[in-house]
Scaffold this motif. Structure first.
Motif, PDB file in Angstrom:
ATOM      1  N   TRP A  61      13.522  -0.280 -13.722  1.00 18.60           N
ATOM      2  CA  TRP A  61      12.301  -0.102 -14.220  1.00 18.60           C
ATOM      3  C   TRP A  61      11.169   0.528 -13.664  1.00 18.60           C
ATOM      4  N   GLY A  62      11.249   0.753 -12.500  1.00 17.65           N
ATOM      5  CA  GLY A  62      10.276   1.657 -11.723  1.00 17.65           C
ATOM      6  C   GLY A  62      10.658   3.132 -12.464  1.00 17.65           C
ATOM      7  N   PHE A  63      11.912   3.455 -12.290  1.00 15.58           N
ATOM      8  CA  PHE A  63      12.223   4.841 -12.916  1.00 15.58           C
ATOM      9  C   PHE A  63      11.819   5.129 -14.362  1.00 15.58           C
TER      10      PHE A  63
ATOM     11  N   PRO B  11       1.084  -1.236   0.313  1.00 15.28           N
ATOM     12  CA  PRO B  11      -0.067   0.002  -0.013  1.00 15.28           C
ATOM     13  C   PRO B  11       0.923   1.286  -0.020  1.00 15.28           C
ATOM     14  N   GLU B  12       1.355   1.434  -1.118  1.00 16.20           N
ATOM     15  CA  GLU B  12       2.446   2.846  -1.125  1.00 16.20           C
ATOM     16  C   GLU B  12       2.071   3.656  -2.604  1.00 16.20           C
ATOM     17  N   ALA B  13       2.095   4.978  -2.272  1.00 13.23           N
ATOM     18  CA  ALA B  13       1.759   5.760  -3.289  1.00 13.23           C
ATOM     19  C   ALA B  13       2.611   5.429  -4.678  1.00 13.23           C
ATOM     20  N   GLY B  14       2.133   5.313  -5.903  1.00 10.52           N
ATOM     21  CA  GLY B  14       2.871   4.914  -6.930  1.00 10.52           C
ATOM     22  C   GLY B  14       2.279   4.038  -7.807  1.00 10.52           C
ATOM     23  N   GLY B  15       1.710   3.055  -7.227  1.00  7.39           N
ATOM     24  CA  GLY B  15       1.083   2.085  -8.061  1.00  7.39           C
ATOM     25  C   GLY B  15       1.996   1.136  -8.705  1.00  7.39           C
ATOM     26  N   PRO B  16       1.809   1.090 -10.113  1.00 10.27           N
ATOM     27  CA  PRO B  16       2.839   0.031 -10.912  1.00 10.27           C
ATOM     28  C   PRO B  16       4.399   0.578 -10.814  1.00 10.27           C
ATOM     29  N   TYR B  17       4.509   1.559 -10.375  1.00 11.37           N
ATOM     30  CA  TYR B  17       5.966   2.057 -10.144  1.00 11.37           C
ATOM     31  C   TYR B  17       6.541   1.383  -9.134  1.00 11.37           C
ATOM     32  N   VAL B  18       5.768   1.238  -7.906  1.00  8.78           N
ATOM     33  CA  VAL B  18       6.097   0.508  -6.968  1.00  8.78           C
ATOM     34  C   VAL B  18       6.011  -1.034  -7.122  1.00  8.78           C
ATOM     35  N   TYR B  19       5.302  -1.695  -7.805  1.00  8.36           N
ATOM     36  CA  TYR B  19       5.324  -2.888  -8.346  1.00  8.36           C
ATOM     37  C   TYR B  19       6.696  -3.347  -9.136  1.00  8.36           C
ATOM     38  N   LEU B  20       6.933  -2.363 -10.288  1.00  9.94           N
ATOM     39  CA  LEU B  20       8.077  -2.717 -11.096  1.00  9.94           C
ATOM     40  C   LEU B  20       9.413  -2.598 -10.284  1.00  9.94           C
ATOM     41  N   ARG B  21       9.273  -1.568  -9.426  1.00 12.84           N
ATOM     42  CA  ARG B  21      10.521  -1.467  -8.676  1.00 12.84           C
ATOM     43  C   ARG B  21      11.038  -2.674  -7.794  1.00 12.84           C
ATOM     44  N   ARG B  22       9.716  -3.078  -7.038  1.00  8.23           N
ATOM     45  CA  ARG B  22      10.152  -4.381  -6.138  1.00  8.23           C
ATOM     46  C   ARG B  22      10.385  -5.569  -6.970  1.00  8.23           C
ATOM     47  N   ALA B  23       9.853  -5.506  -8.201  1.00  5.74           N
ATOM     48  CA  ALA B  23      10.018  -7.102  -8.891  1.00  5.74           C
ATOM     49  C   ALA B  23      11.188  -6.834  -9.544  1.00  5.74           C
ATOM     50  N   PHE B  24      11.517  -5.928 -10.509  1.00  2.99           N
ATOM     51  CA  PHE B  24      12.605  -6.032 -11.349  1.00  2.99           C
ATOM     52  C   PHE B  24      13.670  -4.836 -10.996  1.00  2.99           C
ATOM     53  N   GLY B  25      13.597  -4.234  -9.916  1.00  2.00           N
ATOM     54  CA  GLY B  25      14.693  -3.368  -9.673  1.00  2.00           C
ATOM     55  C   GLY B  25      14.312  -1.681  -9.842  1.00  2.00           C
ATOM     56  N   PRO B  26      14.942  -0.792  -9.490  1.00  2.00           N
ATOM     57  CA  PRO B  26      14.881   0.783  -9.485  1.00  2.00           C
ATOM     58  C   PRO B  26      14.913   1.234 -10.755  1.00  2.00           C
TER      59      PRO B  26
END
Length: 223
Positions: A66-68, A49-64
């Motif tokens: 891809w979130g960037f 439950p963090e602000a950012g939605g898909p950004y958070v999920y991509l960062r956690r799954a594939f690294g910063p």
């Protein structure tokens, strides 16, 4: 949330699918696919439950990295294009009642390889830009004000949709059989046309993923 997709896409879906039955099936398939995506996002939003939605999920799954990249692509490309299409769709509907919005206010001849390119700005385009700025300014107001504006914008869209559905049901009960000339074409356009109609319907369904952009501000997301 009711966007412009439900008003713009049915005619395109009818042209692509070719028959009324396939149009209905396209809505069903697209709705099922959207439901699967919404359920996945609901699980992700509850777990993170963090602000950012898909950004958070991509960062956690594939690294910063891809979130960037996702964050900047949505900021510079995806969201501006989506906002522009919504504003253009709104002005398109307004043009049926106010034909003057198509009047050009500025025309310039631009040199282009092999000839000249005419660059035109119409009243409708200026209205679309003004609409985007107005909505942006509203979102800087208090949350309660934004909520009331959202309700005021949604109510006028629900009424014609409900009226159209009710009229369709009434006419369907009176005329069980569709006339031969439906305006959709005499034959189905095949699997490619059906899948293209499904893609068009997905645009009308889209929007369910945007809630999680503010996931960090939702109280008790697991309940």
């Amino acid at each position: 949330m009711i966007g412009t997709g439900i008003y713009l896409k049915p005619s395109e879906m009818a042209r692509l699918a070719g028959t009324p039955e396939l149009v209905l099936w396209a809505w069903i398939v697209a709705g099922f696919l959207s439901l699967l995506g919404a359920l996945c996002y609901a699980e992700l939003g509850s777990a993170m439950p963090e602000a950012g939605g898909p950004y958070v999920y991509l960062r956690r799954a594939f690294g910063p990295r891809w979130g960037f990249l996702y964050g900047w692509s949505t900021t510079l490309l995806t969201n501006p294009a989506s906002t522009a299409s919504l504003a253009a769709g709104t002005v398109l509907f307004a043009s049926f009642f106010l034909p003057g919005v198509t009047t050009p206010v500025l025309s310039l001849q631009m040199p282009l390889s092999g000839g000249q390119w005419l660059w035109t700005v119409s009243v409708g385009q200026l209205l679309a830009v003004g609409l985007i700025w107005a909505i942006a300014l509203i979102n800087f107001m208090r949350v309660s004000v934004v909520g009331w504006v959202g309700v005021a914008r949604t109510a006028p869209k629900v009424v014609p949709l409900a009226a159209g559905i009710g009229l369709g049901v009434v006419l369907g009960l009176q005329e069980p059989r569709m006339p031969a000339a439906t305006g959709l074409g005499d034959h189905s356009r095949g699997a490619a046309g059906f899948m293209a109609a499904v893609v068009a319907a997905l645009w009308a369904y889209t929007g369910w993923h945007t809630l999680l952009h503010a996931g960090g501000e939702v109280a008790a997301p697991g309940r």
